[in-house]
Design an enzyme around this catalytic site. Structure first.
Site, mmCIF file in Angstrom:
data_model
loop_
_atom_site.group_PDB
_atom_site.id
_atom_site.type_symbol
_atom_site.label_atom_id
_atom_site.label_comp_id
_atom_site.label_asym_id
_atom_site.label_seq_id
_atom_site.Cartn_x
_atom_site.Cartn_y
_atom_site.Cartn_z
ATOM 1 N N TRP A 1 -2.613 0.498 12.889
ATOM 2 C CA TRP A 1 -2.071 -0.865 12.901
ATOM 3 C C TRP A 1 -2.143 -1.541 11.541
ATOM 4 O O TRP A 1 -1.296 -2.379 11.215
ATOM 5 C CB TRP A 1 -2.762 -1.693 13.986
ATOM 6 C CG TRP A 1 -2.398 -1.173 15.333
ATOM 7 C CD1 TRP A 1 -3.223 -0.609 16.264
ATOM 8 C CD2 TRP A 1 -1.081 -1.088 15.887
ATOM 9 N NE1 TRP A 1 -2.516 -0.198 17.365
ATOM 10 C CE2 TRP A 1 -1.190 -0.480 17.164
ATOM 11 C CE3 TRP A 1 0.186 -1.461 15.449
ATOM 12 C CZ2 TRP A 1 -0.087 -0.249 17.984
ATOM 13 C CZ3 TRP A 1 1.285 -1.233 16.264
ATOM 14 C CH2 TRP A 1 1.133 -0.638 17.512
ATOM 15 N N TYR A 2 -3.119 -1.182 10.720
ATOM 16 C CA TYR A 2 -3.106 -1.663 9.337
ATOM 17 C C TYR A 2 -1.832 -1.220 8.639
ATOM 18 O O TYR A 2 -1.167 -2.023 7.968
ATOM 19 C CB TYR A 2 -4.341 -1.137 8.594
ATOM 20 C CG TYR A 2 -4.236 -1.237 7.085
ATOM 21 C CD1 TYR A 2 -4.528 -2.432 6.429
ATOM 22 C CD2 TYR A 2 -3.836 -0.137 6.318
ATOM 23 C CE1 TYR A 2 -4.414 -2.531 5.041
ATOM 24 C CE2 TYR A 2 -3.725 -0.231 4.934
ATOM 25 C CZ TYR A 2 -4.016 -1.424 4.306
ATOM 26 O OH TYR A 2 -3.899 -1.509 2.932
ATOM 27 N N LEU A 3 -1.472 0.041 8.791
ATOM 28 C CA LEU A 3 -0.296 0.574 8.104
ATOM 29 C C LEU A 3 1.000 -0.012 8.664
ATOM 30 O O LEU A 3 1.923 -0.321 7.906
ATOM 31 C CB LEU A 3 -0.288 2.094 8.197
ATOM 32 C CG LEU A 3 -1.422 2.781 7.434
ATOM 33 C CD1 LEU A 3 -1.428 4.277 7.717
ATOM 34 C CD2 LEU A 3 -1.303 2.527 5.939
ATOM 35 N N ASP B 1 0.865 -1.178 0.000
ATOM 36 C CA ASP B 1 0.000 0.000 0.000
ATOM 37 C C ASP B 1 0.902 1.228 0.000
ATOM 38 O O ASP B 1 1.850 1.297 0.800
ATOM 39 C CB ASP B 1 -0.890 -0.006 1.246
ATOM 40 C CG ASP B 1 -2.054 0.964 1.154
ATOM 41 O OD1 ASP B 1 -1.833 2.125 0.733
ATOM 42 O OD2 ASP B 1 -3.181 0.584 1.507
#
Length: 259
Positions: free
Chosen positions: A166-168, A154
């Site tokens: 936390w996704y990143l 991403d």
């Protein structure tokens, strides 16, 4: 008379693979039956690879099975379904299958704040350690077949969006894992990352002002198509023989435009 299909285990895979499965080259695509993963599965199948369509849970089994049956109708013995939750750190259970390509595509995108440490653990397992477990179990096949790993990252790893801590962090971990494997597994296996920007809108998208703001931030003036993602993944996996350890940004120029 139709050829009987081998009995499947609880993970969707045949209990015993037959000679059709053991011939040719195979690709495993995690999250391979929806959105970008679906396009990647279709593209790699069209390039002549057998496809293991991975999905995480029973709720997506029917969709994945429908795709597998469509592939097998086109080319008998060319697709398998595998159900495995990445949170459980799965090991691919059929090491005899000649898997030459692994696409680490499965993901979960949701909001999170720093204090939500349960989200931290979940995101890490889905994006990093779950994929690491699969790759470790397929290392012998990938090395033997001089294979390739491509992860779907991403661009927000370098340009973070708010409210997705936390996704990143997990996506950054996946990127680092793949770059590290490019060194650890060289020269046998090439490992790269495609980092997309905005892709096709979800069917339930309703925020028109945000849509316009995103479009205005992209020099090419449009979002990317899943088929474009699939062709980029396919090129890195099959054709880019001297490229490894790289992050390829597929974002229409969004990451280089200072506005």
């Amino acid at each position: 008379m139709a050829t009987p299909r081998p009995a499947a285990g609880t993970d969707g895979l045949p209990v015993v693979l037959d000679e059709r499965h053991l011939a040719g080259r195979w690709a495993l695509v995690t999250g391979g039956s929806v959105r970008g993963g679906l396009a990647i599965s279709r593209h790699l199948h069209a390039q002549g690879l057998g496809i293991v369509v991975h999905h995480g849970h029973a709720g997506s089994a029917a969709r994945a099975q429908q795709l597998v049956e469509a592939f097998n109708a086109e080319r008998p013995g060319s697709a398998l379904r595998w159900q495995a939750a990445l949170e459980d750190l799965p090991v691919f259970p059929r090491p005899e299958l000649p898997v030459q390509v692994v696409v680490c595509n499965a993901s979960r995108w949701h909001t999170s704040a720093l204090a939500e440490l349960d989200r931290a653990e979940s995101d890490f397992r889905i994006h990093v350690s779950g994929h690491a477990a699969i790759l470790a179990s397929l290392e012998p096949s990938l090395r033997r077949l001089r294979g390739a790993v491509v992860a779907v990252g991403d661009i927000q790893v370098q340009q973070p969006q708010r409210h997705h801590v936390w996704y990143l962090v997990a996506k950054a971990g996946l990127e680092t894992l793949v770059r590290a494997l490019a060194v650890e597994w060289a020269p046998d296996v090439r490992c790269n990352i495609v980092a997309p920007g905005a892709l096709e809108w979800p069917a339930d998208w309703s925020d028109e002002p945000l849509r316009q703001a995103i479009l205005e931030s992209i020099p090419q003036g449009r979002v990317g198509a899943f088929d474009e993602l699939a062709r980029t993944v396919g090129w890195l996996a099959l054709d880019a023989g001297y490229i490894t350890g790289q992050v390829l940004r597929m974002d229409g120029g969004r990451s280089v435009w200072l506005r």
